[in-house]
Write an enzyme that holds these catalytic residues in place. Structure first.
Site, short mmCIF file in Angstrom:
data_model
loop_
_atom_site.label_atom_id
_atom_site.label_comp_id
_atom_site.label_asym_id
_atom_site.label_seq_id
_atom_site.Cartn_x
_atom_site.Cartn_y
_atom_site.Cartn_z
N MET A 30 35.38 44.14 41.40
CA MET A 30 34.18 43.33 41.18
C MET A 30 33.37 43.20 42.47
SD MET A 30 35.00 40.64 38.22
CE MET A 30 35.72 39.35 39.21
N GLY A 31 33.70 44.01 43.47
CA GLY A 31 32.90 44.00 44.70
C GLY A 31 33.28 42.89 45.66
N TYR A 32 32.42 42.68 46.68
CA TYR A 32 32.71 41.80 47.82
C TYR A 32 34.07 42.21 48.40
CZ TYR A 32 31.37 37.87 50.70
OH TYR A 32 30.96 37.11 51.75
N GLY A 36 42.32 44.12 50.74
CA GLY A 36 43.12 44.31 49.52
C GLY A 36 42.56 45.47 48.70
N HIS A 37 41.25 45.45 48.49
CA HIS A 37 40.60 46.55 47.78
C HIS A 37 40.78 47.85 48.55
CE1 HIS A 37 38.01 43.00 46.50
NE2 HIS A 37 38.40 43.46 45.34
N GLY A 148 45.94 45.94 41.82
CA GLY A 148 46.74 45.15 42.76
C GLY A 148 47.74 44.26 42.05
N SER A 186 41.28 37.67 48.99
CA SER A 186 40.57 37.51 47.72
C SER A 186 39.09 37.33 48.01
CB SER A 186 41.09 36.27 46.98
OG SER A 186 40.20 35.91 45.95
N ARG A 188 37.26 35.47 46.48
CA ARG A 188 36.99 34.04 46.29
C ARG A 188 37.35 33.21 47.53
NH1 ARG A 188 38.36 35.19 40.52
NH2 ARG A 188 36.48 34.68 39.32
P1 AMP Z 1 38.73 42.14 41.98
O1 AMP Z 1 37.58 42.72 42.71
O2 AMP Z 1 39.13 40.78 42.48
O3 AMP Z 1 38.59 42.22 40.48
O4 AMP Z 1 39.98 43.06 42.33
C1 AMP Z 1 39.94 44.44 42.11
C2 AMP Z 1 41.32 45.01 42.31
O5 AMP Z 1 41.76 44.75 43.64
C3 AMP Z 1 42.36 44.40 41.37
O6 AMP Z 1 43.24 45.42 40.91
C4 AMP Z 1 43.06 43.42 42.26
O7 AMP Z 1 44.40 43.14 41.86
C5 AMP Z 1 43.04 44.14 43.59
N1 AMP Z 1 43.20 43.18 44.69
C6 AMP Z 1 42.43 42.08 44.94
N2 AMP Z 1 42.93 41.40 46.01
C7 AMP Z 1 44.01 42.08 46.42
C8 AMP Z 1 44.97 41.88 47.46
N3 AMP Z 1 44.90 40.85 48.30
N4 AMP Z 1 45.97 42.79 47.60
C9 AMP Z 1 46.06 43.85 46.75
N5 AMP Z 1 45.20 44.09 45.76
C10 AMP Z 1 44.19 43.22 45.58
#
Ligand code: AMP
Length: 288
Positions: A30-32, A36-37, A148, A186, A188
């Protein structure tokens, strides 16, 4: 790096790659973007010939009163990060490209799985996630897709959807990336003010506490959760949504802490809802 918001353009490019026998990896986001990404991108780049990242704040996975409008966005920074880690294409559609006005088709795992943990307070969340991930799989037709472990329930539900619908994609789970003080990365986290940011590592401390108890021989899920909650409650800025121990595949509650059990939590720090988790493995059970 190709940047496009067009479903048709993604399809055309991936078709060409596949005609050349190349393996394609997809990292939905979802960007930002943060480290982790980036770890998911790097995993995809290491296993696949071409890596596609999607950057799309998916409206159908946000419930009423959630943070869809305020969700942080910085697409030019996202592109910089993606390019620097070897991503080949960014798919950045607008909502109209993904959801025509008369959109009416949903993909939903209809078991108790999406009703546990985050599903208790976010009843439509995983229907939105499954639907958009399904669409992304259809658009990109990846050989592998990377998710993740931070969103452990999402990963388990996607694995179930892929199995149930015989989708031809390999799902790769990737470990949680943390800040130095243990806070799980995160998008967030940007909502946290200075005081809240200082309080937020309490989630990780309670996870470490839980892991230590298991190492010392605790096998009773209820006692473990009570002790983890007690630690969380000492932090004045923290308000627990849930701390639960569930089977790592079905997400159903368990009583005994055994291999494969997921211990997961959602905790508000101020107004920001943070999630974190760990999985019980044989090394924890053997006290290592
Ligand atoms: P999101 O942008 O929050 O929807 O996350 C996109 C992907 O990145 C999802 O598969 C998350 O589980 C993964 N993700 C987000 N934060 C982390 C993190 N701290 N460590 C590993 N993967 C992450």
């Amino acid at each position: 790096m190709i940047i496009t918001g067009s479903i048709a353009e993604v399809g055309k490019q991936v078709k060409e790659w596949k005609l050349n026998g190349l393996c394609v990896g997809l990292v939905p986001t979802m960007g930002y973007l943060h480290e982790g990404h980036a770890s998911l991108i790097e995993k995809s780049v290491s296993l696949c010939d071409k890596t596609v990242a999607s950057v799309f704040v998916n409206p159908t996975q946000f419930g009423p009163g959630e943070d869809l409008e305020t969700y942080p966005r910085d697409f030019s920074h996202d592109c910089e990060l993606l390019k620097s880690r070897g991503c080949d294409m960014v798919f950045h559609p607008d909502a109209a490209e993904m959801y025509p006005p008369d959109f009416a088709t949903w993909v939903e795992v209809q078991s108790d799985m999406p009703k546990q943990l985050c599903g208790k307070t976010r009843p439509i969340h995983f229907r939105g996630v499954c639907t958009v991930v399904n669409k992304l799989f259809n658009i990109v037709t990846p050989d592998m897709a990377f998710f993740g472990q931070k969103d452990a329930q999402q990963l388990a539900i996607i694995r179930r959807m892929v199995r149930d619908l015989s989708m031809n994609v390999e799902i790769v789970g990737c470990p949680i990336v943390r800040e130095k003080d243990g806070l799980a990365r995160s998008s967030r986290n940007t909502y946290l003010n200075e005081q809240e940011r200082a309080a937020a590592p309490v989630l990780f401390r309670s996870i470490q506490h839980g892991r230590e108890l298991i190492k010392k021989g605790e096998r009773d899920a209820r006692r473990l959760i009570a002790s983890m909650k007690e630690l969380l409650e000492k932090e004045a800025l923290a308000r627990i949504d849930y701390v639960d121990a569930v089977d790592g595949e079905t997400m159903l509650p368990v009583n005994i802490l055994d291999t494969g059990v997921l211990v997961a939590m959602a905790v508000y720090i101020g107004k920001t809802r943070l999630i974190d988790n760990f999985t019980v493995d044989s090394s924890l059970l053997s006290g290592k």
